[in-house]
Design a protein around this motif. Structure first.
Motif, PDB file in Angstrom:
ATOM      1  N   PHE A  42     -17.543 -49.616  57.262  1.00 19.89           N
ATOM      2  CA  PHE A  42     -17.833 -48.862  58.017  1.00 19.89           C
ATOM      3  C   PHE A  42     -17.304 -47.669  57.107  1.00 19.89           C
ATOM      4  CE2 PHE A  42     -17.752 -51.222  62.032  1.00 19.89           C
ATOM      5  CZ  PHE A  42     -19.101 -52.194  61.543  1.00 19.89           C
ATOM      6  N   LYS A  43     -16.055 -47.318  56.222  1.00 26.35           N
ATOM      7  CA  LYS A  43     -15.376 -46.447  56.310  1.00 26.35           C
ATOM      8  C   LYS A  43     -15.958 -45.596  55.189  1.00 26.35           C
ATOM      9  CE  LYS A  43     -11.824 -46.846  53.007  1.00 26.35           C
ATOM     10  NZ  LYS A  43     -10.713 -46.767  52.807  1.00 26.35           N
ATOM     11  N   THR A  44     -15.771 -44.679  55.029  1.00 23.92           N
ATOM     12  CA  THR A  44     -16.099 -44.040  52.489  1.00 23.92           C
ATOM     13  C   THR A  44     -15.058 -43.693  51.947  1.00 23.92           C
ATOM     14  OG1 THR A  44     -17.590 -41.746  55.106  1.00 23.92           O
ATOM     15  CG2 THR A  44     -16.524 -41.896  52.603  1.00 23.92           C
ATOM     16  N   LEU A  45     -15.729 -44.835  51.136  1.00 27.65           N
ATOM     17  CA  LEU A  45     -14.758 -45.025  50.234  1.00 27.65           C
ATOM     18  C   LEU A  45     -14.342 -43.649  48.993  1.00 27.65           C
ATOM     19  CD1 LEU A  45     -16.452 -48.190  48.108  1.00 27.65           C
ATOM     20  CD2 LEU A  45     -14.360 -48.247  49.865  1.00 27.65           C
ATOM     21  N   GLY A  46     -12.858 -43.107  48.962  1.00 27.86           N
ATOM     22  CA  GLY A  46     -12.247 -42.120  48.696  1.00 27.86           C
ATOM     23  C   GLY A  46     -12.760 -42.213  46.681  1.00 27.86           C
ATOM     24  N   PRO A  47     -12.327 -41.608  46.041  1.00 29.24           N
ATOM     25  CA  PRO A  47     -13.073 -41.013  44.589  1.00 29.24           C
ATOM     26  C   PRO A  47     -12.353 -42.348  43.721  1.00 29.24           C
ATOM     27  CG  PRO A  47     -13.078 -39.056  45.252  1.00 29.24           C
ATOM     28  CD  PRO A  47     -12.220 -39.729  46.395  1.00 29.24           C
ATOM     29  N   ASP A  48     -11.312 -42.683  44.014  1.00 27.23           N
ATOM     30  CA  ASP A  48     -10.277 -43.319  43.591  1.00 27.23           C
ATOM     31  C   ASP A  48     -10.556 -44.917  43.642  1.00 27.23           C
ATOM     32  OD1 ASP A  48      -8.630 -41.343  42.545  1.00 27.23           O
ATOM     33  OD2 ASP A  48      -7.556 -41.240  43.743  1.00 27.23           O
ATOM     34  N   GLU A  49     -11.607 -45.362  44.871  1.00 25.61           N
ATOM     35  CA  GLU A  49     -11.733 -46.538  45.168  1.00 25.61           C
ATOM     36  C   GLU A  49     -13.085 -46.538  44.311  1.00 25.61           C
ATOM     37  OE1 GLU A  49      -9.779 -47.246  50.244  1.00 25.61           O
ATOM     38  OE2 GLU A  49     -11.489 -45.715  49.717  1.00 25.61           O
ATOM     39  N   ARG A  50     -13.706 -45.997  44.630  1.00 20.31           N
ATOM     40  CA  ARG A  50     -15.115 -45.564  44.087  1.00 20.31           C
ATOM     41  C   ARG A  50     -14.636 -46.442  42.820  1.00 20.31           C
ATOM     42  NH1 ARG A  50     -16.627 -41.578  47.369  1.00 20.31           N
ATOM     43  NH2 ARG A  50     -16.626 -40.030  45.827  1.00 20.31           N
ATOM     44  N   ARG A  51     -13.826 -45.650  42.135  1.00 20.62           N
ATOM     45  CA  ARG A  51     -13.523 -46.379  40.429  1.00 20.62           C
ATOM     46  C   ARG A  51     -12.874 -47.753  40.657  1.00 20.62           C
ATOM     47  NH1 ARG A  51     -12.894 -40.348  40.492  1.00 20.62           N
ATOM     48  NH2 ARG A  51     -10.014 -40.778  41.210  1.00 20.62           N
ATOM     49  N   ALA A  52     -12.680 -47.617  40.937  1.00 21.87           N
ATOM     50  CA  ALA A  52     -11.601 -48.946  41.012  1.00 21.87           C
ATOM     51  C   ALA A  52     -12.546 -50.137  40.951  1.00 21.87           C
ATOM     52  CB  ALA A  52     -10.445 -48.859  41.771  1.00 21.87           C
ATOM     53  N   TYR A  53     -13.351 -49.764  41.884  1.00 18.57           N
ATOM     54  CA  TYR A  53     -15.180 -50.823  42.058  1.00 18.57           C
ATOM     55  C   TYR A  53     -16.108 -50.730  41.106  1.00 18.57           C
ATOM     56  CZ  TYR A  53     -12.895 -52.756  46.678  1.00 18.57           C
ATOM     57  OH  TYR A  53     -12.869 -53.069  47.642  1.00 18.57           O
ATOM     58  N   ASP A  54     -16.059 -49.431  40.214  1.00 18.26           N
ATOM     59  CA  ASP A  54     -17.286 -49.349  39.618  1.00 18.26           C
ATOM     60  C   ASP A  54     -16.043 -49.945  38.150  1.00 18.26           C
ATOM     61  OD1 ASP A  54     -18.910 -48.597  40.632  1.00 18.26           O
ATOM     62  OD2 ASP A  54     -18.951 -46.245  40.788  1.00 18.26           O
ATOM     63  N   ALA A  55     -14.460 -49.726  37.909  1.00 17.92           N
ATOM     64  CA  ALA A  55     -14.262 -49.887  36.437  1.00 17.92           C
ATOM     65  C   ALA A  55     -14.828 -51.845  35.958  1.00 17.92           C
ATOM     66  CB  ALA A  55     -12.691 -49.932  36.887  1.00 17.92           C
ATOM     67  N   PRO A  56     -14.500 -52.475  36.428  1.00 20.44           N
ATOM     68  CA  PRO A  56     -14.668 -53.740  35.772  1.00 20.44           C
ATOM     69  C   PRO A  56     -15.850 -53.824  34.940  1.00 20.44           C
ATOM     70  CG  PRO A  56     -13.185 -54.624  38.048  1.00 20.44           C
ATOM     71  CD  PRO A  56     -13.561 -52.868  38.181  1.00 20.44           C
ATOM     72  N   PHE A  57     -16.974 -53.071  35.632  1.00 22.28           N
ATOM     73  CA  PHE A  57     -18.478 -52.636  35.547  1.00 22.28           C
ATOM     74  C   PHE A  57     -18.792 -51.595  34.612  1.00 22.28           C
ATOM     75  CE2 PHE A  57     -17.375 -55.063  39.579  1.00 22.28           C
ATOM     76  CZ  PHE A  57     -17.885 -56.455  39.473  1.00 22.28           C
ATOM     77  N   PRO A  58     -18.741 -51.503  33.305  1.00 24.33           N
ATOM     78  CA  PRO A  58     -19.129 -50.174  33.162  1.00 24.33           C
ATOM     79  C   PRO A  58     -20.101 -50.004  32.036  1.00 24.33           C
ATOM     80  CG  PRO A  58     -17.572 -51.815  30.872  1.00 24.33           C
ATOM     81  CD  PRO A  58     -17.373 -52.295  32.559  1.00 24.33           C
ATOM     82  N   ASN A  59     -20.550 -50.671  32.177  1.00 25.04           N
ATOM     83  CA  ASN A  59     -22.252 -50.851  31.462  1.00 25.04           C
ATOM     84  C   ASN A  59     -22.563 -52.634  32.508  1.00 25.04           C
ATOM     85  OD1 ASN A  59     -22.400 -53.412  29.806  1.00 25.04           O
ATOM     86  ND2 ASN A  59     -21.290 -51.576  27.997  1.00 25.04           N
ATOM     87  N   ARG A  60     -24.080 -52.322  32.336  1.00 19.66           N
ATOM     88  CA  ARG A  60     -25.436 -53.443  32.852  1.00 19.66           C
ATOM     89  C   ARG A  60     -24.692 -54.446  32.597  1.00 19.66           C
ATOM     90  NH1 ARG A  60     -31.212 -51.631  32.537  1.00 19.66           N
ATOM     91  NH2 ARG A  60     -31.058 -54.024  34.175  1.00 19.66           N
ATOM     92  N   LYS A  61     -24.606 -54.884  31.015  1.00 22.63           N
ATOM     93  CA  LYS A  61     -24.514 -55.994  30.803  1.00 22.63           C
ATOM     94  C   LYS A  61     -23.239 -57.438  31.976  1.00 22.63           C
ATOM     95  CE  LYS A  61     -20.883 -56.223  27.138  1.00 22.63           C
ATOM     96  NZ  LYS A  61     -20.973 -56.307  25.166  1.00 22.63           N
ATOM     97  N   TYR A  62     -21.879 -56.149  31.917  1.00 18.95           N
ATOM     98  CA  TYR A  62     -20.433 -56.624  32.978  1.00 18.95           C
ATOM     99  C   TYR A  62     -21.096 -56.948  34.740  1.00 18.95           C
ATOM    100  CZ  TYR A  62     -18.135 -55.921  28.818  1.00 18.95           C
ATOM    101  OH  TYR A  62     -17.449 -55.259  27.806  1.00 18.95           O
ATOM    102  N   LYS A  63     -22.456 -56.673  34.614  1.00 21.29           N
ATOM    103  CA  LYS A  63     -23.051 -56.389  35.952  1.00 21.29           C
ATOM    104  C   LYS A  63     -23.803 -57.893  36.373  1.00 21.29           C
ATOM    105  CE  LYS A  63     -22.763 -51.859  36.943  1.00 21.29           C
ATOM    106  NZ  LYS A  63     -23.472 -50.401  37.233  1.00 21.29           N
ATOM    107  N   VAL A  64     -23.869 -59.093  35.700  1.00 18.22           N
ATOM    108  CA  VAL A  64     -24.826 -59.824  35.424  1.00 18.22           C
ATOM    109  C   VAL A  64     -24.718 -61.153  36.476  1.00 18.22           C
ATOM    110  CG1 VAL A  64     -25.998 -62.061  34.465  1.00 18.22           C
ATOM    111  CG2 VAL A  64     -25.688 -59.862  33.049  1.00 18.22           C
ATOM    112  N   GLY A  65     -23.363 -61.168  36.918  1.00 23.43           N
ATOM    113  CA  GLY A  65     -22.540 -62.211  36.982  1.00 23.43           C
ATOM    114  C   GLY A  65     -23.294 -61.630  39.141  1.00 23.43           C
ATOM    115  N   ALA A  66     -23.149 -60.220  38.742  1.00 23.33           N
ATOM    116  CA  ALA A  66     -22.593 -59.262  40.076  1.00 23.33           C
ATOM    117  C   ALA A  66     -24.298 -59.623  40.968  1.00 23.33           C
ATOM    118  CB  ALA A  66     -22.328 -58.433  40.551  1.00 23.33           C
ATOM    119  N   ARG A  67     -25.163 -59.434  39.862  1.00 21.38           N
ATOM    120  CA  ARG A  67     -26.503 -59.836  40.989  1.00 21.38           C
ATOM    121  C   ARG A  67     -26.860 -61.087  41.265  1.00 21.38           C
ATOM    122  NH1 ARG A  67     -29.504 -55.459  40.055  1.00 21.38           N
ATOM    123  NH2 ARG A  67     -30.252 -54.416  38.306  1.00 21.38           N
TER     124      ARG A  67
END
Length: 159
Positions: A42-67
């Protein structure tokens, strides 16, 4: 304790929102992790929060499990994962230790699952179940209330 989660067996209808999510995860050419998290809050993520969520997934190969994760959720009774979840339910239906549900009021996929679990799990009887405000990601929308519920359950088990 479970928050906005479930052990589906494929025997009950899965919400349409889950099918939409599953297809997005499988077929979308892009998979923007922070935007996905943000769409489930419901809330809007701030820039630091967005960066933190993206950090473990620097490119598409790191997203395979989440997908792949949504594809692992059984949506039909004959799904390969259905049997394991049925076995887990047999254990939970005998579970007499404290079991707490903390679901949100705005998750289109798991909303209502708390009542289902409370009815089927003996240890859920008499617990201070909570309906928290927010979407799927309790840690974002109701972090203090969610943490307090977890801590209170743990404290009650230690005494």
């Amino acid at each position: 304790m479970v928050g906005n989660g479930m052990l589906p067996t494929g025997d009950l209808k899965v919400p349409k929102a889950f099918h939409v999510w599953k297809n997005f995860a499988l077929y979308s050419p892009v998979f923007p992790i922070a935007r996905i998290i943000g769409s489930g809050t419901f809330k809007t993520l701030g820039p630091d929060e967005r960066r933190a969520y993206d950090a473990p997934f620097p490119n598409r190969k790191y997203k395979v499990g989440a997908r792949a994760f949504p594809k692992l959720v059984p949506v039909t009774p004959d799904d390969p994962a259905s049997d394991a979840n049925r076995k887990a339910w047999k254990v939970l239906e005998q579970w007499n230790k404290p079991f707490l549900t903390t679901f949100s009021n705005g998750d289109p996929i798991t909303r209502g699952g708390d009542k289902y679990m409370q009815e089927r799990i003996p240890g859920a009887k008499g617990q201070p179940h909570q309906t928290l405000v927010g979407g799927h990601f309790l840690q974002e929308d109701s972090p203090v209330q969610f943490a307090r519920a977890v801590n209170a359950l743990i404290a009650g088990m230690e005494s």
